[in-house]
Scaffold this motif. Structure first.
Motif, mmCIF file in Angstrom:
data_model
loop_
_atom_site.group_PDB
_atom_site.id
_atom_site.type_symbol
_atom_site.label_atom_id
_atom_site.label_comp_id
_atom_site.label_asym_id
_atom_site.label_seq_id
_atom_site.Cartn_x
_atom_site.Cartn_y
_atom_site.Cartn_z
ATOM 1 N N THR A 1 0.837 -1.198 0.000
ATOM 2 C CA THR A 1 0.000 0.000 0.000
ATOM 3 C C THR A 1 0.874 1.251 0.000
ATOM 4 O O THR A 1 1.968 1.265 0.548
ATOM 5 C CB THR A 1 -0.931 0.031 1.221
ATOM 6 O OG1 THR A 1 -0.139 0.024 2.406
ATOM 7 C CG2 THR A 1 -1.869 -1.153 1.239
ATOM 8 N N THR A 2 0.345 2.280 -0.597
ATOM 9 C CA THR A 2 1.050 3.558 -0.640
ATOM 10 C C THR A 2 0.685 4.368 0.604
ATOM 11 O O THR A 2 -0.314 4.080 1.266
ATOM 12 C CB THR A 2 0.656 4.357 -1.897
ATOM 13 O OG1 THR A 2 -0.717 4.733 -1.779
ATOM 14 C CG2 THR A 2 0.884 3.553 -3.169
ATOM 15 N N ASP B 1 -7.303 4.815 4.409
ATOM 16 C CA ASP B 1 -7.830 3.733 5.248
ATOM 17 C C ASP B 1 -8.023 4.207 6.689
ATOM 18 O O ASP B 1 -9.052 3.938 7.311
ATOM 19 C CB ASP B 1 -6.904 2.514 5.213
ATOM 20 C CG ASP B 1 -6.947 1.780 3.881
ATOM 21 O OD1 ASP B 1 -7.914 1.976 3.115
ATOM 22 O OD2 ASP B 1 -6.003 1.008 3.613
ATOM 23 N N GLU B 2 -7.037 4.905 7.223
ATOM 24 C CA GLU B 2 -7.122 5.421 8.589
ATOM 25 C C GLU B 2 -8.226 6.468 8.713
ATOM 26 O O GLU B 2 -8.974 6.480 9.698
ATOM 27 C CB GLU B 2 -5.789 6.016 9.026
ATOM 28 C CG GLU B 2 -4.701 4.986 9.225
ATOM 29 C CD GLU B 2 -3.350 5.598 9.533
ATOM 30 O OE1 GLU B 2 -3.291 6.773 9.960
ATOM 31 O OE2 GLU B 2 -2.341 4.898 9.344
ATOM 32 N N GLU C 1 -10.615 6.117 -3.194
ATOM 33 C CA GLU C 1 -10.134 4.736 -3.169
ATOM 34 C C GLU C 1 -10.403 4.062 -4.507
ATOM 35 O O GLU C 1 -9.569 3.319 -5.005
ATOM 36 C CB GLU C 1 -10.809 3.958 -2.041
ATOM 37 C CG GLU C 1 -10.299 4.331 -0.684
ATOM 38 C CD GLU C 1 -11.058 3.666 0.441
ATOM 39 O OE1 GLU C 1 -10.470 3.582 1.534
ATOM 40 O OE2 GLU C 1 -12.217 3.244 0.263
ATOM 41 N N GLY C 2 -11.535 4.349 -5.117
ATOM 42 C CA GLY C 2 -11.843 3.800 -6.429
ATOM 43 C C GLY C 2 -11.001 4.437 -7.518
ATOM 44 O O GLY C 2 -10.761 3.843 -8.556
#
Length: 74
Positions: free
Chosen positions: A2-3, A10-11, A62-63
């Motif tokens: 993950t970048t 995500d957080e 995210e998409g």
């Protein structure tokens, strides 16, 4: 792998979900009179709408990792 941007999103998504859960739990009982409210329901609605908007933006970003134009077309 993950970048850093994906980790941040995500957080942030987890934080927004926690805040939304808190808001849902903070709603005053309908049987309570306004002088018993801990918070104004109108403020809760505003905060909830803002957080849901932020959550939608996170989901769009995210998409966006798979298709650079997908977030702009939605």
């Amino acid at each position: 792998m993950t970048t850093p941007d994906e980790e941040f999103l995500d957080e942030l998504e987890v934080d927004v979900d926690v805040e939304l859960t808190t808001i849902e739990a903070s709603r005053p009982d309908e049987a309570m009179s306004p002088d018993q409210w801990q918070v104004d329901p109108a403020e809760l609605e505003y905060e909830e709408a803002s957080l849901r908007s932020l959550r939608g933006a996170i989901e769009a970003l995210e998409g966006d990792h798979t298709d650079p134009g997908s977030a702009r077309l939605a």
